[in-house]
Scaffold this motif. Structure first.
Motif, PDB file in Angstrom:
ATOM      1  N   ASN A  77       0.806  -1.221   0.000  1.00 30.69           N
ATOM      2  CA  ASN A  77       0.000   0.000   0.000  1.00 30.69           C
ATOM      3  C   ASN A  77       0.840   1.272   0.000  1.00 30.69           C
ATOM      4  N   CYS A  78       2.153   1.129  -0.062  1.00 31.78           N
ATOM      5  CA  CYS A  78       3.049   2.296  -0.032  1.00 31.78           C
ATOM      6  C   CYS A  78       2.928   3.072  -1.340  1.00 31.78           C
ATOM      7  N   LYS A  79       2.872   4.419  -1.212  1.00 28.24           N
ATOM      8  CA  LYS A  79       2.752   5.275  -2.397  1.00 28.24           C
ATOM      9  C   LYS A  79       4.059   6.011  -2.695  1.00 28.24           C
ATOM     10  N   GLY A  80       5.115   5.653  -1.962  1.00 24.41           N
ATOM     11  CA  GLY A  80       6.441   6.207  -2.274  1.00 24.41           C
ATOM     12  C   GLY A  80       6.598   7.695  -2.048  1.00 24.41           C
ATOM     13  N   CYS A  81       5.908   8.263  -1.058  1.00 23.72           N
ATOM     14  CA  CYS A  81       6.007   9.721  -0.841  1.00 23.72           C
ATOM     15  C   CYS A  81       7.385  10.129  -0.319  1.00 23.72           C
ATOM     16  N   GLU A  82       8.084   9.185   0.306  1.00 25.33           N
ATOM     17  CA  GLU A  82       9.454   9.394   0.827  1.00 25.33           C
ATOM     18  C   GLU A  82       9.521  10.198   2.119  1.00 25.33           C
ATOM     19  N   TYR A  83       8.372  10.498   2.752  1.00 19.11           N
ATOM     20  CA  TYR A  83       8.417  11.269   4.002  1.00 19.11           C
ATOM     21  C   TYR A  83       9.214  10.519   5.079  1.00 19.11           C
ATOM     22  N   CYS A  84       9.044   9.203   5.148  1.00 16.22           N
ATOM     23  CA  CYS A  84       9.761   8.445   6.182  1.00 16.22           C
ATOM     24  C   CYS A  84      11.263   8.452   5.900  1.00 16.22           C
ATOM     25  N   ILE A  85      11.611   8.387   4.611  1.00  8.70           N
ATOM     26  CA  ILE A  85      13.032   8.322   4.237  1.00  8.70           C
ATOM     27  C   ILE A  85      13.749   9.607   4.648  1.00  8.70           C
ATOM     28  N   ILE A  86      13.125  10.772   4.354  1.00  7.63           N
ATOM     29  CA  ILE A  86      13.808  12.035   4.678  1.00  7.63           C
ATOM     30  C   ILE A  86      13.782  12.325   6.184  1.00  7.63           C
ATOM     31  N   THR A  87      12.879  11.674   6.914  1.00 10.05           N
ATOM     32  CA  THR A  87      12.748  11.962   8.349  1.00 10.05           C
ATOM     33  C   THR A  87      13.611  11.053   9.221  1.00 10.05           C
ATOM     34  N   CYS A  88      13.966   9.871   8.720  1.00  6.35           N
ATOM     35  CA  CYS A  88      14.721   8.901   9.539  1.00  6.35           C
ATOM     36  C   CYS A  88      16.136   9.406   9.810  1.00  6.35           C
ATOM     37  N   PRO A  89      16.503   9.563  11.092  1.00  8.64           N
ATOM     38  CA  PRO A  89      17.843  10.078  11.411  1.00  8.64           C
ATOM     39  C   PRO A  89      18.936   9.027  11.207  1.00  8.64           C
ATOM     40  N   GLN A  90      18.539   7.753  11.068  1.00 11.35           N
ATOM     41  CA  GLN A  90      19.509   6.666  11.032  1.00 11.35           C
ATOM     42  C   GLN A  90      19.705   6.080   9.625  1.00 11.35           C
TER      43      GLN A  90
ATOM     44  N   GLY B 142      14.296   2.915  17.058  1.00 13.73           N
ATOM     45  CA  GLY B 142      12.919   2.898  17.552  1.00 13.73           C
ATOM     46  C   GLY B 142      12.341   4.260  17.856  1.00 13.73           C
ATOM     47  N   CYS B 143      12.879   5.310  17.235  1.00 19.82           N
ATOM     48  CA  CYS B 143      12.429   6.675  17.573  1.00 19.82           C
ATOM     49  C   CYS B 143      11.008   6.954  17.108  1.00 19.82           C
ATOM     50  N   GLY B 144      10.550   6.238  16.070  1.00 23.69           N
ATOM     51  CA  GLY B 144       9.156   6.372  15.630  1.00 23.69           C
ATOM     52  C   GLY B 144       8.892   7.523  14.672  1.00 23.69           C
ATOM     53  N   ARG B 145       9.943   8.214  14.243  1.00 25.62           N
ATOM     54  CA  ARG B 145       9.718   9.367  13.353  1.00 25.62           C
ATOM     55  C   ARG B 145       9.081   8.937  12.024  1.00 25.62           C
ATOM     56  N   CYS B 146       9.480   7.774  11.531  1.00 26.35           N
ATOM     57  CA  CYS B 146       8.900   7.279  10.269  1.00 26.35           C
ATOM     58  C   CYS B 146       7.407   6.987  10.460  1.00 26.35           C
ATOM     59  N   TYR B 147       7.054   6.380  11.595  1.00 26.19           N
ATOM     60  CA  TYR B 147       5.648   6.090  11.885  1.00 26.19           C
ATOM     61  C   TYR B 147       4.827   7.384  11.944  1.00 26.19           C
ATOM     62  N   ILE B 148       5.392   8.401  12.597  1.00 23.03           N
ATOM     63  CA  ILE B 148       4.670   9.663  12.772  1.00 23.03           C
ATOM     64  C   ILE B 148       4.442  10.352  11.422  1.00 23.03           C
ATOM     65  N   MET B 149       5.385  10.235  10.495  1.00 20.89           N
ATOM     66  CA  MET B 149       5.269  10.923   9.202  1.00 20.89           C
ATOM     67  C   MET B 149       4.419  10.170   8.179  1.00 20.89           C
ATOM     68  N   CYS B 150       4.275   8.865   8.289  1.00 22.85           N
ATOM     69  CA  CYS B 150       3.625   8.092   7.213  1.00 22.85           C
ATOM     70  C   CYS B 150       2.148   8.460   7.088  1.00 22.85           C
ATOM     71  N   PRO B 151       1.730   9.054   5.944  1.00 21.24           N
ATOM     72  CA  PRO B 151       0.333   9.474   5.790  1.00 21.24           C
ATOM     73  C   PRO B 151      -0.610   8.287   5.581  1.00 21.24           C
TER      74      PRO B 151
END
Ligand code: TPP
Ligand code: SF4
Ligand code: SF4
Lengths: 245, 75
Positions: free
Chosen positions: B15-28, B55-64
């Protein structure tokens, strides 16, 4: 393996939603659902969905949701709240919905101190109908109906809904957030929570404006749209709590 | 030896639409965009560095689209 706190809130269904890649509506739906779960009000919550891209919100939230004609969610929410005052009633509206066709409803609902909450999604365009100029479009911004950019002499200025509403005595809590990074999302979620608590405490009208990404409507990639909202849109629409009485 | 938390990401690639929000937000730099395309027709996000996840969860928080879940295990 144990689940962490980063799992989908109960107030969201498993439905795959139809928004474009990078659309801010999905993030905003989730933080509303988290607030509803955290306040334990899922059985008492009634949302009023708009005409606009969020028209299918009833497919995404797992609490009661009804639908209103374009611009009229505040009127429908007024009726529901007056008949069922123990429910938590909120509207979810785009800028075409709230700031154009629904200007009359939003002003009078706020002015009556109606005890409802409004979530106002400002993505600067009419997303669903392909990105026409909205009252919130920035000066110079190119849209489907302003191909050379919004011009003040012809189209007026971006409408600052939150500031406008905040001068009304009936408005008790007004804040503007955005969803461009985890920090802003967490702050915006706290605004939504405060707005709901304002209603739970019977204080009257609350509104949270959320600057959001409509990559398809503004013809940018999701990441470009995100940076544009964070760097450009916030200059015209400053973030923060505007009123809390 | 001190106990160390490990985190496991579960991503719904279909179901991923490739917006890349998680990629640019992940510090690791745990995530990257795949060269493959899913059934929806989008290049989807893939995990390239699971062991670096904190486990910071930034990717989870950004995923629309709520496609990321994070689990933890202590060893
Ligand atoms: C009474 C009426 N007028 C016009 C329309 C056409 N229409 C559908 S969605 C929409 C604009 C929605 O834009 P907005 O409220 O900004 O929400 P978004 O799609 O950007 O989330 C319009 C004009 C309609 N459905 N009903
Ligand atoms: S048109 Fe804009 S608001 Fe509508 S789903 Fe696409 S990105 Fe979201
Ligand atoms: S939890 Fe944090 S470190 Fe792990 S993948 Fe997500 S953003 Fe990266």
């Amino acid at each position: 393996m144990n689940p962490t706190k980063f799992v989908k809130p109960k107030s969201l269904k498993d439905t795959h939603h139809n928004y474009c890649p990078g659309c801010g509506h999905g993030i905003i739906h989730r933080i509303i659902a988290e607030v509803v779960d955290e306040l334990g009000i899922r059985e008492k919550t009634i949302a009023v969905a708009p005409v606009g891209c969020a028209v299918f919100a009833y497919d995404y939230w797992d609490f009661d949701v009804t639908e209103a004609p374009h611009g009229r969610p505040p009127a429908v929410a007024t009726g529901i709240k007056r008949v069922l005052p123990d429910r938590i009633v909120f509207t979810y509206q785009g800028d075409g919905d709230l700031a154009a066709i629904g200007t009359s409803e939003i002003i009078h609902t706020a002015n009556r101190a109606e005890n409802i909450t409004v979530i106002f999604v400002n993505n600067t365009v009419y997303g669903m109908t392909q990105g026409q100029m909205a009252p919130t479009t920035l000066i110079g911004q190119k849209t489907l109906t302003t191909p050379y950019g919004r011009e003040v002499t012809r189209d007026g200025y971006p409408l600052k809904v939150s500031e406008l509403i905040s001068v009304l005595d009936g408005a008790r809590y007004v804040a503007r957030g955005t969803v461009t990074n985890p920090k802003n999302i967490t702050i915006t979620k706290s605004y939504i929570k405060t707005a709901f608590i304002t209603q739970i405490e019977n204080k009257g009208f609350s509104l949270v404006e959320i600057l959001s990404m409509c990559p398809a409507g503004i013809h940018m990639s999701p990441v470009e749209a995100l940076n544009w909202v964070e760097n450009e849109l916030t200059k015209c629409f400053p973030l923060g709590v505007i009123k809390n009485v | 030896m001190s106990k160390k938390n490990k985190f496991l990401l579960k991503i719904n690639y279909e179901n991923c639409k490739g917006c890349e929000y998680c990629i640019i937000t992940c510090p690791q730099k745990v995530l990257s965009l795949s060269d493959e395309v899913n059934k929806l027709g989008y290049r989807f996000v893939k995990i390239i560095n699971q062991q670096n996840c904190n486990g910071c969860g930034r990717c989870y928080i950004m995923c629309p689209d709520y496609l990321i879940e994070i689990f933890s295990a202590t060893d």
